[in-house]
Write an enzyme that holds these catalytic residues in place. Structure first.
Site, short mmCIF file in Angstrom:
data_model
loop_
_atom_site.label_atom_id
_atom_site.label_comp_id
_atom_site.label_asym_id
_atom_site.label_seq_id
_atom_site.Cartn_x
_atom_site.Cartn_y
_atom_site.Cartn_z
N LEU A 267 -6.81 2.56 -0.95
CA LEU A 267 -6.53 2.33 -2.36
C LEU A 267 -6.78 3.65 -3.06
CD1 LEU A 267 -5.75 0.22 -4.51
CD2 LEU A 267 -8.18 -0.29 -4.79
N ASP A 268 -5.83 4.10 -3.87
CA ASP A 268 -5.90 5.42 -4.47
C ASP A 268 -7.20 5.63 -5.25
OD1 ASP A 268 -3.38 6.00 -3.52
OD2 ASP A 268 -2.37 5.42 -5.37
N TYR A 269 -7.61 6.88 -5.32
CA TYR A 269 -8.82 7.29 -6.04
C TYR A 269 -8.81 6.78 -7.48
CZ TYR A 269 -12.12 10.69 -8.12
OH TYR A 269 -13.15 11.30 -8.79
#
Length: 209
Positions: free
Chosen positions: A44-46
């Site tokens: 899951l993206d930053y």
């Protein structure tokens, strides 16, 4: 059976246990999770928030993360502008990205969900309205949801993953997690084992504030 850790990843936390970038250290899963042997099943993206699944069982990790399994992932997406029917239709049909067309997505407009405050908050601009969408995809390309909404003229402002397959955030707050037992299918020709008693789920608080 396998153990699955259901985690609500806060904004600006890496979905890994170390930060390989030189310079100022970014927050990682190690700041929130103390479960030896558990690793993320997918990413899951930053700058995205919400549901991240971790497990110590390779078969379960593959079942969740492998693109071949096409496990649906659902997001609540705040975007710029009032989303017209034409943009919804394009997302449902699949949009053309630089790495090829996407599969059709399930999309609907929703009221603003009841979420925790984001820190820092999304920048408010009085002259630019925003909308919320619930969007489900069965792919896992890099920053795919953000690229899809941008392709139809509505850049993403906030992105929260709320569901992966059968697993949902429920009432978990950022940094909280709960442990569940998952029954894996028996390989063909294997004699089934006694199920025994099901272990109760357990919610855990962040290791660090």
């Amino acid at each position: 059976m396998a153990q699955l850790l259901i985690f609500n990843k806060p904004f600006q936390v890496l979905s890994q246990f170390t930060d390989d970038r030189a310079g100022e250290r970014r927050a990682t899963l190690a700041d929130w999770i103390d479960q030896p042997g558990f690793y993320p099943a997918g990413r899951l993206d930053y700058d995205s928030e919400g549901l991240l699944l971790l497990t110590s069982e390779g078969a379960l990790q593959h079942r969740i993360a492998s693109p071949r399994n096409k496990m649906p992932k659902t997001y609540w997406v705040q975007v710029e502008g009032d989303v017209a029917d034409e943009a919804i239709s394009r997302l449902r049909q699949g949009v053309e990205l630089k790495d090829g067309p996407t599969r059709p997505a399930a999309v609907q407009r929703i009221a603003e969900p009841q979420l925790w405050p984001r820190n820092p908050p999304v920048r408010y601009r009085e002259s630019v309205p925003t909308s919320w969408l619930e969007l489900t995809i069965t792919e896992g390309r890099n920053r795919q949801v953000r690229r899809m909404t941008a392709a139809v003229g509505h850049p993403t402002l906030r992105l929260v993953r709320c569901r992966i397959g059968e697993w949902h955030l429920d009432d978990l707050q950022p940094g909280e997690s709960r442990l569940e037992t998952v029954h894996l299918p028996q390989p063909a020709g294997t004699r089934p084992k006694s199920a025994g008693k099901r272990r109760p789920t357990r919610k855990t608080r962040p290791v660090k504030p």
